[in-house]
Design a protein around this motif. Sequence first.
Motif, short mmCIF file in Angstrom:
data_model
loop_
_atom_site.label_atom_id
_atom_site.label_comp_id
_atom_site.label_asym_id
_atom_site.label_seq_id
_atom_site.Cartn_x
_atom_site.Cartn_y
_atom_site.Cartn_z
N THR A 227 0.60 41.26 34.00
CA THR A 227 1.66 41.19 35.00
C THR A 227 1.08 41.58 36.34
OG1 THR A 227 3.32 41.78 33.34
CG2 THR A 227 3.93 42.09 35.66
N ILE A 228 1.32 40.73 37.35
CA ILE A 228 0.83 41.02 38.69
C ILE A 228 2.01 40.99 39.66
CG2 ILE A 228 -1.53 40.22 38.30
CD1 ILE A 228 -0.75 37.57 39.60
N TYR A 229 1.85 41.69 40.78
CA TYR A 229 2.92 41.81 41.76
C TYR A 229 2.48 41.12 43.05
CZ TYR A 229 4.80 44.91 38.33
OH TYR A 229 5.29 45.40 37.14
N THR B 5 1.04 41.06 53.57
CA THR B 5 0.03 41.87 52.89
C THR B 5 -1.36 41.70 53.50
OG1 THR B 5 -1.03 42.32 50.76
CG2 THR B 5 -0.40 40.03 51.17
N SER B 6 -2.16 42.74 53.44
CA SER B 6 -3.55 42.67 53.87
C SER B 6 -4.47 42.31 52.71
CB SER B 6 -3.99 44.03 54.44
OG SER B 6 -3.26 44.31 55.60
N ASN B 7 -3.89 42.15 51.53
CA ASN B 7 -4.68 41.85 50.33
C ASN B 7 -4.03 40.70 49.55
OD1 ASN B 7 -6.61 42.12 48.29
ND2 ASN B 7 -5.36 43.57 47.14
N PRO B 8 -3.91 39.53 50.19
CA PRO B 8 -3.24 38.43 49.50
C PRO B 8 -3.98 37.98 48.23
CG PRO B 8 -4.37 37.64 51.49
CD PRO B 8 -4.47 39.15 51.49
N PRO B 9 -3.27 37.64 47.18
CA PRO B 9 -1.83 37.41 47.11
C PRO B 9 -1.04 38.64 46.69
CG PRO B 9 -2.82 36.72 45.06
CD PRO B 9 -3.96 37.22 45.93
N ARG C 35 -4.84 28.63 37.24
CA ARG C 35 -4.98 28.56 38.69
C ARG C 35 -3.59 28.66 39.32
NH1 ARG C 35 -5.15 24.15 42.20
NH2 ARG C 35 -6.59 24.34 43.96
N TYR C 36 -3.44 29.63 40.21
CA TYR C 36 -2.18 29.84 40.92
C TYR C 36 -2.41 29.63 42.42
CZ TYR C 36 -0.53 32.07 36.65
OH TYR C 36 -0.18 32.32 35.35
N ALA C 37 -1.35 29.24 43.10
CA ALA C 37 -1.41 29.06 44.56
C ALA C 37 -0.27 29.88 45.18
CB ALA C 37 -1.28 27.59 44.92
N TRP C 38 -0.63 31.00 45.77
CA TRP C 38 0.35 31.88 46.40
C TRP C 38 0.74 31.32 47.76
CZ3 TRP C 38 -0.58 35.01 50.86
CH2 TRP C 38 0.43 35.94 51.15
N CYS C 39 2.02 31.25 48.02
CA CYS C 39 2.53 30.76 49.30
C CYS C 39 2.29 31.80 50.39
CB CYS C 39 4.03 30.47 49.18
SG CYS C 39 4.83 30.12 50.76
N PRO D 258 -2.21 27.84 51.15
CA PRO D 258 -1.97 28.79 50.07
C PRO D 258 -3.25 29.52 49.68
CG PRO D 258 -2.05 26.55 49.23
CD PRO D 258 -2.11 26.45 50.73
N LYS D 259 -3.08 30.68 49.08
CA LYS D 259 -4.19 31.45 48.53
C LYS D 259 -4.32 31.07 47.05
CE LYS D 259 -7.06 35.03 47.98
NZ LYS D 259 -8.34 35.17 48.65
N ILE D 260 -5.44 30.43 46.72
CA ILE D 260 -5.68 30.02 45.34
C ILE D 260 -6.34 31.17 44.60
CG2 ILE D 260 -6.78 28.30 43.85
CD1 ILE D 260 -4.71 27.14 45.85
N PHE D 261 -5.84 31.49 43.41
CA PHE D 261 -6.45 32.59 42.67
C PHE D 261 -6.24 32.40 41.17
CE2 PHE D 261 -2.79 35.13 41.21
CZ PHE D 261 -1.77 34.55 41.95
#
Length: 79
Positions: A57-59, A66-70, A21-25, A47-50
């Motif tokens: 590898t993700i960018y 972005t219109s497609n977070p994260p 589980r990640y949380a993008w700022c 945050p966006k949890i994903f």
Amino acid sequence: MKLPKICSKSPIAIDAIKDKRYAWCSCGLSDKQPLCNGAHRGYEFVPKIFTEKEDKTIYLCNCKKTSNPPYCDGTHNKI
Ligand code: FES
């Protein structure tokens, strides 16, 4: 300061681990970019949890526009 804060005009690559589980700022205030450290508290940002379905590898967006977070969608090239 105008939020979200633009942290950089390029994405940050991370080696994501399957099902972690990640949380993008989304606010740009975290000092652990591109991930959340709780600095958004008191602001309207969350945050966006994903998670990812496989190791890869993700960018991640670091301009926060972005219109497609994260994920980076190339918007940083227009700002
Ligand atoms: S610190 Fe930016 S969304 Fe949590």
